[in-house]
Design a protein around this motif. Sequence first.
Motif, PDB file in Angstrom:
ATOM      1  N   LYS A  32       8.825   5.738   0.145  1.00 22.80           N
ATOM      2  CA  LYS A  32       9.561   4.515   0.470  1.00 22.80           C
ATOM      3  C   LYS A  32       9.397   4.159   1.957  1.00 22.80           C
ATOM      4  CE  LYS A  32      10.974   4.047  -3.738  1.00 22.80           C
ATOM      5  NZ  LYS A  32      10.092   5.006  -4.410  1.00 22.80           N
ATOM      6  N   LYS A  35       5.956   2.641   2.135  1.00 23.55           N
ATOM      7  CA  LYS A  35       5.909   1.325   1.499  1.00 23.55           C
ATOM      8  C   LYS A  35       6.590   0.264   2.355  1.00 23.55           C
ATOM      9  CE  LYS A  35       6.259   1.280  -3.176  1.00 23.55           C
ATOM     10  NZ  LYS A  35       6.693   1.695  -4.559  1.00 23.55           N
ATOM     11  N   GLY A 160       5.495   5.300 -10.497  1.00 27.66           N
ATOM     12  CA  GLY A 160       6.385   4.340 -11.130  1.00 27.66           C
ATOM     13  C   GLY A 160       5.562   3.086 -11.320  1.00 27.66           C
ATOM     14  N   THR A 161       5.602   2.191 -10.325  1.00 22.30           N
ATOM     15  CA  THR A 161       4.749   0.995 -10.385  1.00 22.30           C
ATOM     16  C   THR A 161       3.280   1.338 -10.160  1.00 22.30           C
ATOM     17  OG1 THR A 161       4.962   0.586  -8.003  1.00 22.30           O
ATOM     18  CG2 THR A 161       6.604  -0.432  -9.441  1.00 22.30           C
ATOM     19  N   GLY A 162       3.020   2.457  -9.495  1.00 21.39           N
ATOM     20  CA  GLY A 162       1.636   2.832  -9.175  1.00 21.39           C
ATOM     21  C   GLY A 162       1.195   2.332  -7.806  1.00 21.39           C
ATOM     22  N   THR A 164       2.104   3.390  -4.843  1.00 22.01           N
ATOM     23  CA  THR A 164       1.798   4.536  -3.985  1.00 22.01           C
ATOM     24  C   THR A 164       0.435   5.125  -4.344  1.00 22.01           C
ATOM     25  OG1 THR A 164       4.148   5.013  -3.889  1.00 22.01           O
ATOM     26  CG2 THR A 164       2.665   6.791  -3.243  1.00 22.01           C
ATOM     27  N   ASP A 241      13.111  16.142  -7.639  1.00 16.54           N
ATOM     28  CA  ASP A 241      14.068  15.215  -8.260  1.00 16.54           C
ATOM     29  C   ASP A 241      13.713  15.054  -9.744  1.00 16.54           C
ATOM     30  OD1 ASP A 241      11.711  13.376  -7.653  1.00 16.54           O
ATOM     31  OD2 ASP A 241      13.053  12.046  -8.730  1.00 16.54           O
ATOM     32  N   SER A 272       6.947  13.002  -3.124  1.00 16.66           N
ATOM     33  CA  SER A 272       7.236  11.642  -2.647  1.00 16.66           C
ATOM     34  C   SER A 272       8.719  11.406  -2.364  1.00 16.66           C
ATOM     35  CB  SER A 272       6.695  10.632  -3.667  1.00 16.66           C
ATOM     36  OG  SER A 272       6.976  11.054  -4.987  1.00 16.66           O
ATOM     37  N   GLY A 273       9.543  12.464  -2.423  1.00 15.33           N
ATOM     38  CA  GLY A 273      10.953  12.327  -2.002  1.00 15.33           C
ATOM     39  C   GLY A 273      11.890  12.057  -3.156  1.00 15.33           C
ATOM     40  N   GLY A 274      12.875  11.178  -2.924  1.00 15.07           N
ATOM     41  CA  GLY A 274      13.722  10.728  -4.025  1.00 15.07           C
ATOM     42  C   GLY A 274      14.831  11.674  -4.421  1.00 15.07           C
TER      43      GLY A 274
END
Length: 291
Positions: A32, A35, A160-162, A164, A241, A272-274
């Motif tokens: 994030k 992004k 998710g959306t791709g 990244t 996560d 990637s975190g989260g």
Amino acid sequence: MEPVLYPVFAEKQLRVFIKRDDLIHPYISGNKWRKLKYTLRRAEQEQKRHLVTFGGAWSNHLVATACAAAKFGFKSTGFVRGEEIQNLALTLCRIFGMQLIFTSRESYRDKQALFNQHFGNDSQGFFIDEGGAGPDAVKGCAELADELATDFDHVFCACGTGTTAAGLWNGLHLRGRSHTLHLVPVLKEGERLPGTIQHQLTGKFDGHIHPGYHFGGYAKCPPSLAAFIMDFGAATGILLDPVYTGKLVYAVADMAVKNQFKPHQKLLIIHSGGLTGIAGKLNDFSFNLIS
Ligand SMILES: *Cc1c(COP(=O)(O)O)cnc(C)c1O
């Protein structure tokens, strides 16, 4: 980047590393941050001081945008899909000063219309798409490739959306890296993914897609996944996560068990975190692994 000392990987003689993007920032976490980087620069260039964006009630993107807005001197508004609820993610958004507008699923579908309706007359308003998706986000994520000091045989990324993954693919491609990129979609119908991100890529996608690890769909966390996250956490001290990175690392471990890599190969997992996602699944972790 740190080595992952997990029994399955040792057994199969794999050298596995994890890129700890989750440590970039506690709330502007992982992908994030990447992004938002160029998105916020563009807002600044266009002299817009009010970030307006969109997300579900557990959106890591909403939390990241709220925190980044506060940190870099913007106002922020988040349109939240669905009825008003209270949870950790939305509480963090509020603490970081984000104005929340709960929106029916129906009107949420047309984000540009929502923006125009509420902020069409706000000269400061700056539209950021759901999840922060867009060319600026792809550009920011490509920079991940600069931080990989050595070469790997296989690189793994949750999708998710791709967005990244698209950035990562471009970054690796541009820098002439020879890794094979593996995408693990967390939503159903992930096999569509290379197609949906192809227009964002600087070449023809040549990675692999593993659509069999969604565990029933977005944000679904069955006991097998929770048990894996607990086993991995207990063995490594690394927190995953349940929405993204748990499924990702499960996929890598499962492929290792199924001998899909050669001994001595070097693998890289992108964390990637989260981690606020854990708070949405507290009941799924209520059993004790060691008994
Ligand atoms: C948002 C998020 C993703 C998904 O990123 P996309 O660019 O939409 O594919 C992956 N991992 C974590 C931890 C996220 O918060």
